[in-house]
Design a protein around this motif. Structure first.
Motif, mmCIF file in Angstrom:
data_model
loop_
_atom_site.group_PDB
_atom_site.id
_atom_site.type_symbol
_atom_site.label_atom_id
_atom_site.label_comp_id
_atom_site.label_asym_id
_atom_site.label_seq_id
_atom_site.Cartn_x
_atom_site.Cartn_y
_atom_site.Cartn_z
ATOM 1 N N GLU A 105 -3.656 -4.456 -2.356
ATOM 2 C CA GLU A 105 -3.089 -3.211 -1.833
ATOM 3 C C GLU A 105 -2.256 -2.509 -2.907
ATOM 4 N N GLY A 106 -1.490 -3.318 -3.648
ATOM 5 C CA GLY A 106 -0.670 -2.745 -4.705
ATOM 6 C C GLY A 106 -1.503 -2.123 -5.808
ATOM 7 N N ILE A 107 -2.638 -2.768 -6.139
ATOM 8 C CA ILE A 107 -3.515 -2.234 -7.185
ATOM 9 C C ILE A 107 -4.159 -0.924 -6.735
ATOM 10 N N VAL A 108 -4.578 -0.854 -5.480
ATOM 11 C CA VAL A 108 -5.128 0.401 -4.947
ATOM 12 C C VAL A 108 -4.081 1.509 -5.049
ATOM 13 N N ASN A 109 -2.860 1.195 -4.661
ATOM 14 C CA ASN A 109 -1.749 2.144 -4.766
ATOM 15 C C ASN A 109 -1.556 2.576 -6.219
ATOM 16 N N ARG A 143 0.826 -1.211 0.000
ATOM 17 C CA ARG A 143 0.000 0.000 0.000
ATOM 18 C C ARG A 143 0.859 1.260 0.000
ATOM 19 N N HIS A 144 2.101 1.146 0.479
ATOM 20 C CA HIS A 144 2.934 2.324 0.668
ATOM 21 C C HIS A 144 4.212 2.301 -0.171
ATOM 22 N N LEU A 145 4.292 1.392 -1.154
ATOM 23 C CA LEU A 145 5.453 1.377 -2.034
ATOM 24 C C LEU A 145 5.433 2.588 -2.962
ATOM 25 N N SER A 146 6.623 3.036 -3.344
ATOM 26 C CA SER A 146 6.695 4.082 -4.361
ATOM 27 C C SER A 146 6.312 3.483 -5.709
ATOM 28 N N VAL A 147 6.046 4.348 -6.686
ATOM 29 C CA VAL A 147 5.672 3.853 -8.020
ATOM 30 C C VAL A 147 6.783 2.982 -8.590
ATOM 31 N N LYS A 148 8.028 3.389 -8.410
ATOM 32 C CA LYS A 148 9.161 2.610 -8.920
ATOM 33 C C LYS A 148 9.203 1.235 -8.257
ATOM 34 N N GLU A 149 9.025 1.186 -6.948
ATOM 35 C CA GLU A 149 9.023 -0.097 -6.228
ATOM 36 C C GLU A 149 7.834 -0.942 -6.651
#
Length: 465
Positions: free
Chosen positions: A194-198, A136-142
């Motif tokens: 979570e990644g998709i929401v991000n 949920r809190h990864l940067s776009v690059k990550e």
């Protein structure tokens, strides 16, 4: 037992848990192995050594059951020491990889290969960190770097599940392996959600290459979710005692692709990302609709989900009550009586086996005067008696090795471990329920986006009129 190494003590439990006869794992032995992983680091490492050794047995039932045992140890053993011990055991990692070829002609060869591949991806150096909340809190690059790896790991798991389903979930060991993978899949999918929401919250700030990559990730998410929904259907059909409660899963909202693709197409015409707001594309606009705020952070339970959670809490409460001193004293006394009874039976059997061997040996030396020459049948019977004696010695050693677990301290330790396991399962259940609620919110978001798009089309037509 004194004089025996940890490997010698653990090995009989590993063998007993993964016998070639039948389709079931011996649950008592599995539990003893899991409890052992909460001991000293050296004990954990030798336990993994024993499992690694058993995984190379040239019997496909033994091999598959050992993979299920290893998976159980990965999930329910003491962490992080179990994960470290597995990763540093080069023999085991080689077996899971390509270091040990499966014999030709094995009926379950493909299933074992896919299961090994999954466990290697789950535990290897390149495995994905699936700590809840992290994506949920990864940067776009990550996000761009880790989401494909997460999808690949989930895809490897699903391929193994498909093979389990094809081989037949009516086999106990296969069904247990399938269920363990199902539990892992929910965790991976939770992190993927979570990644998709991000991703969606940042999508309308992307340039064209980022938008293309984001669309590829979203399409991968749709594909693995559709397959996971199918496997979920098979899992729900299994007996509740085997599979446990599962949250409801919703297919990934494919209609969000329309908005994402339209944004990508607009970028392809040369419009800069900064100018897209004038066309109605704003950062985080997919989360501005009612009910989508904080979609990965908060959720409400429906009555069915609440019942499941309350049931698990009740089990946790019972486990906590069993740790009280009075109950532990009573349990230790009862276990002590049972231990002494079993030890007496085993020693009685040992005495009988020793007498049987002595009869064959005639009580004298090999060159005793007047000794009768043994026939082949006599030799076979004597060999059977010697083997039975060795098994009786092993049973006595195994029971004597349980002496510590039958004491008050041992009972207290075991009760505390059960409490920890119940707490761990409750945490996993809450994560699963949160994931299901998260999927429902994403679906609501897609419906709101579609309505907003229709409203804009209507307004545009009204202005044109």
């Amino acid at each position: 037992q004194r004089g025996m190494s940890v490997l010698e003590v653990v090995w009989p439990f590993v063998v007993d848990a993964t016998q070639p006869e039948g389709d079931q794992l011996e649950e008592d032995s599995v539990r003893k192995i899991l409890i052992g992983t909460y001991g000293e680091e050296s004990t954990v490492r030798e336990t993994i050594d024993a499992i690694a050794k058993r995984a190379q047995e040239e019997d496909e039932k033994v091999c598959f059951k050992t993979l299920v045992l290893l998976h159980r140890t990965m999930r329910d053993g003491s962490q992080p020491i179990v994960s470290v011990a597995i990763q540093e055991n080069l023999g085991l990692m080689g077996t899971l990889g390509t270091g040990w070829q499966i014999p030709e002609g094995w009926h379950d060869g493909d299933l074992i290969t896919r299961y090994r591949n999954y466990l290697a991806s789950r535990q290897g150096q390149g495995s994905v960190d699936v700590t809840v909340g992290r994506f949920r809190h990864l940067s776009v690059k990550e996000l761009f770097a880790e989401m494909p790896s997460l999808h690949a790991q989930l895809q490897t798991l699903l391929e193994a599940q498909v093979e389990c389903q094809a081989r037949g979930l009516d086999r106990d060991a296969v069904a247990k392996g399938f269920v363990l993978m199902m539990k892992d899949a929910f965790l991976y999918h939770r992190c993927g959600s979570e990644g998709i929401v991000n991703l969606l919250e940042n999508f309308f700030t992307f340039d064209l290459p980022q938008a293309e990559q984001g669309l590829q990730i979203y399409n991968q998410f749709i594909q693995v979710t559709d397959l996971l929904v199918q496997m979920h259907g098979f899992a729900k059909a299994l007996p509740r005692s085997l599979s446990g409660p599962y949250p409801e899963l919703q297919p990934a909202p494919a209609n969000l692709l329309t908005s994402l693709e339209q944004y990508r197409d607009q970028l392809a015409t040369g419009i800069a990302p900064a100018d897209m707001a004038a066309l109605g594309y704003t950062a985080g606009s997919l989360g501005e609709h009612e009910g989508t705020t904080g979609m990965a952070g908060s959720f409400a339970l429906n009555s069915k989900q609440l019942d499941i959670v309350l049931t698990k809490i009740d089990k946790l409460d019972k486990a906590a009550n069993n740790v009280t001193e009075a109950k532990l004293v009573l349990s230790a006394e009862e276990a002590g009586r049972e231990y002494r009874r079993r030890l007496q039976e085993c020693k009685q059997e040992l005495g009988e086996r020793e007498e049987a061997v002595k009869k064959f040996q005639g009580g004298g030396s090999f060159f005793s005067f007047g000794s009768k020459k043994k026939t082949e049948a006599d030799v076979r019977e004597e060999q059977k008696a010697v083997e039975a004696l060795e098994m009786a010695k092993l049973r006595v050693a195994t029971v004597e090795g349980e002496a510590g677990s039958q004491s008050l301290a041992g009972m207290r330790s075991a009760a505390e471990e059960r409490l920890l396991m119940e707490l761990k399962e409750l945490k996993e259940l809450v994560v699963q329920v949160a994931g299901a609620a998260n999927e429902q919110v994403i679906a609501q978001s897609s419906r709101a986006t579609e309505l907003e798009s229709r409203l804009r089309q209507y307004e545009a037509s009204e202005e044109g009129a």
